[in-house]
Design a protein around this motif. Structure first.
Motif, PDB file in Angstrom:
ATOM      1  N   PHE A 131      45.365  70.453  47.665  1.00  0.00           N
ATOM      2  CA  PHE A 131      45.853  71.719  48.219  1.00  0.00           C
ATOM      3  C   PHE A 131      45.677  71.755  49.732  1.00  0.00           C
ATOM      4  N   VAL A 132      44.523  71.299  50.208  1.00  0.00           N
ATOM      5  CA  VAL A 132      44.262  71.281  51.649  1.00  0.00           C
ATOM      6  C   VAL A 132      45.239  70.354  52.356  1.00  0.00           C
ATOM      7  N   SER A 133      45.457  69.181  51.779  1.00  0.00           N
ATOM      8  CA  SER A 133      46.406  68.235  52.353  1.00  0.00           C
ATOM      9  C   SER A 133      47.820  68.819  52.373  1.00  0.00           C
ATOM     10  N   PHE A 134      48.161  69.541  51.307  1.00  0.00           N
ATOM     11  CA  PHE A 134      49.495  70.145  51.200  1.00  0.00           C
ATOM     12  C   PHE A 134      49.691  71.219  52.268  1.00  0.00           C
ATOM     13  N   THR A 135      48.730  72.110  52.418  1.00  0.00           N
ATOM     14  CA  THR A 135      48.859  73.207  53.379  1.00  0.00           C
ATOM     15  C   THR A 135      48.739  72.734  54.826  1.00  0.00           C
ATOM     16  N   ASN A 136      48.164  71.545  55.050  1.00  0.00           N
ATOM     17  CA  ASN A 136      48.082  71.009  56.407  1.00  0.00           C
ATOM     18  C   ASN A 136      49.417  70.458  56.896  1.00  0.00           C
ATOM     19  N   GLN A 137      50.350  70.252  55.978  1.00  0.00           N
ATOM     20  CA  GLN A 137      51.672  69.755  56.347  1.00  0.00           C
ATOM     21  C   GLN A 137      52.610  70.927  56.629  1.00  0.00           C
TER      22      GLN A 137
END
Length: 246
Positions: free
Chosen positions: A4-10
């Motif tokens: 989720f963190v990786s997704f929202t960082n994009q």
């Protein structure tokens, strides 16, 4: 949690999340439109939908440059049909973002003397043309996969097995529709990225079709199609192997 963190960082991930929320609100508004007791909730959903739309416009400020860069990259594609479709899709997408950026600038008062309706209509037209080119690319890709699969010996053996197992049906349907659908299924079974991209573009197509008056539906259909395509887009971001290439 890490996913989720990786997704929202994009930036793409945030845009997909905002878009899914925007169209989910639009769909919920349509479903609750006749319930008098939910008027306050409908108002809140409309406010949230508007905020999501504004937030997406802000996030898309740099996308014009990205689309132009993508168009330059697709000029290097060896296949002439793919090169034509992808380059035109990216150029129309860049023009769409230019219109979108101008409308955002007007909404915050940076630009005043423009016709908002005309710019909005032009943005929708460019978005529509971009989708048409992407869908053409999908259809071309599917046709290529079907041609390759039809020449495969394993597939020919499966066809013979299918005919032997269903001789009554084979006599009537297989030579026409059934043979086509069987080949289509066999061709796409090992290429989920093509299926995902095609479904996403088909869902997205209903949005400009409705706005341009080419195929009028209603806010519920637009909301459902927008939400579905957004969720498919989120899936392609979460799993890069499901993103179609080139």
């Amino acid at each position: 949690m890490e996913t989720f963190v990786s997704f929202t960082n994009q930036s793409q991930g945030r845009d997909r999340l905002f878009r899914a929320t925007q169209y989910a609100c639009a769909l919920a508004k349509y479903l609750l439109r006749n319930e008098a007791k939910r008027k306050e909730l409908v108002t809140k959903l409309q406010y949230l939908e508007s905020n999501m739309s504004s937030g997406r416009k802000l996030l898309r400020l740099g996308n014009t440059v990205n689309s132009i860069h993508a168009a330059k990259s697709t000029l290097q594609v060896s296949d002439p049909v793919l090169r034509f479709c992808l380059t035109l899709a990216n150029l129309n997408r860049a023009l769409y973002f230019i219109c979108d950026n101008v409308m955002w600038a007007r909404s915050i008062g940076l630009i005043r003397d423009i016709d908002k309706d005309r710019w909005s209509l032009n943005a929708t037209r460019f978005y529509f043309l971009s989708l048409i080119m992407n869908l053409t690319r999908d259809v071309y890709g599917i046709s290529q996969l079907m041609m390759q699969r039809s020449r495969d010996r394993n597939y020919q053996q499966k066809v013979h097995q299918h005919l032997n197992e269903s001789p009554d049906v084979a006599c009537v349907i297989v030579p026409q529709l059934d043979a086509f659908l069987f080949l289509l299924f066999e061709s796409l079974r090992g290429h989920p990225s093509v299926v995902l991209d095609t479904l996403k573009n088909v869902c997205d197509l209903f949005i400009p079709l409705d706005t341009l008056g080419i195929f009028k539906t209603n806010a519920g259909v637009v909301g459902f199609c927008g939400l579905t395509s957004s969720l498919l887009g989120i899936l392609s971001v979460l799993r890069p192997n499901l993103k179609i290439k080139p």
